[in-house]
Design an enzyme around this catalytic site. Sequence first.
Site, PDB file in Angstrom:
ATOM      1  N   ASP A   9       9.275   9.366  37.023  1.00 20.61           N
ATOM      2  CA  ASP A   9       8.825  10.404  37.956  1.00 20.61           C
ATOM      3  C   ASP A   9       9.767  11.601  37.821  1.00 20.61           C
ATOM      4  OD1 ASP A   9       7.912  11.948  40.018  1.00 20.61           O
ATOM      5  OD2 ASP A   9       8.118  10.418  41.568  1.00 20.61           O
ATOM      6  N   ASP A 105       3.465  14.779  36.365  1.00 23.93           N
ATOM      7  CA  ASP A 105       4.899  14.494  36.417  1.00 23.93           C
ATOM      8  C   ASP A 105       5.226  13.009  36.516  1.00 23.93           C
ATOM      9  OD1 ASP A 105       3.742  14.415  38.928  1.00 23.93           O
ATOM     10  OD2 ASP A 105       5.536  15.105  39.965  1.00 23.93           O
ATOM     11  N   GLU A 106       4.258  12.127  36.348  1.00 27.13           N
ATOM     12  CA  GLU A 106       4.510  10.699  36.438  1.00 27.13           C
ATOM     13  C   GLU A 106       3.834   9.945  35.295  1.00 27.13           C
ATOM     14  OE1 GLU A 106       4.140   8.854  40.413  1.00 27.13           O
ATOM     15  OE2 GLU A 106       3.561  10.846  41.114  1.00 27.13           O
TER      16      GLU A 106
END
Length: 304
Positions: A9, A105-106
Site C-alpha cells: 500500500d 496504490d495497492e
Amino acid sequence: MENGILHVDMNNFYASVETLYAPEYKDVPMAVAGDKESRHGIILAKNMLAKKSGVQTAEPIWQAMRKCPGLQLVPPHHERYSMFSAMAKKIYCDYTDRVEAFSLDECWLDVYGSEKLFGSGREIAEQIRARVKSELGLTVSVGVSYNKVFAKLGSDYRKPDAVTEFGHAEMESIIWKLPAGELLLVGPTTQAALKKYGIYTIGDIAKMEFTVMRQLMGRTGETLWLYANGLDDTPVQNVDAHEDPKSIGSSTTLPRDITSESEVRETLSSLSETVATRLRRNGLRAGEVQITIRNNQFQEIQRQ
C-alpha cells in the site's frame, strides 16, 4: 515459506506524489481536493500532517478547513498517479509475475517460489519497501501473510513506511482483537450493522456460527466469516492475466452520507479515473455505464 502473500500500500499516495513536484508541501498540512475555489468539493487525499488534524478523505473542503485552518489544497493530477503506479508495479514484477492491482496504490503479490532468489516473504517486503523509497521517493506499507485478506490487514496495521507480518500465530493474538471495521469489505455502514448484533471485533465475527452470519447478512456474512477465520483462498492473479473482462468497475465506501451535487461529482470523478485506467490497460472502451448505490440498510439501487 509460511507467509508468501504480500499487500503493498503506497502511503498517502496522491498527496505524496504531489509533494515530489512541490516539495514546499512536505512539512505542512496538505490535501488533494477538487474545486477548491468554490470550497464545495471534497478531499480526495491528505498527507500525515493533515490526517493528524482530523482531515478525512471524502469530507467537504469547508469542513476540512475548519479542522485545519492552515490546510494547503492542490488539484489532482491523475496522469501522475497512473505513472507512479506503473513504476511501482514494475518494481514488484522483479520479484514475481503474480501481481494483482487492487487500486492505483495497492497491489497483492504472491512470492511463493521466489524465496530461493530473494529470501522470505518478509525479506522481499523489506526489499520492496527500500526500493520504492530510493527509486520513486515514495513510502509503502507492506503486509505479509498466507492469504490476501490478512496481508491487507498487515499493510493497514502500521503506517507509514513499515512491514508487518501476520502468520497463523497472530490470528488470535492480534487479528481477532482488531475492530471489525478493519476487515476487508467492512465499511462504516457494515460495521454499524454488525454492532447492532453485538459484533465489534474480527474475533466476534470468527466466533459466530457460520449459519448465523449467513442469516444475519446473507452472502456478505458468509464472506466475512471466512475472512475472519483466515480461510480466504482467493489466488493472486498473474500480472499478464487478460481474461477479457465482461465488466470493469471501481467502488468505495464513504465515511459519511453525501448530499450535495458537487460531492457526488467529486466521488464519481475519482472512481471514474480508476475505471478509465483499467479500461486503457485492457485496451477497451465502455459500451455501457452502470452506477450502483448501496445504502446503510444494504439495499441497492442501480441505473445504467
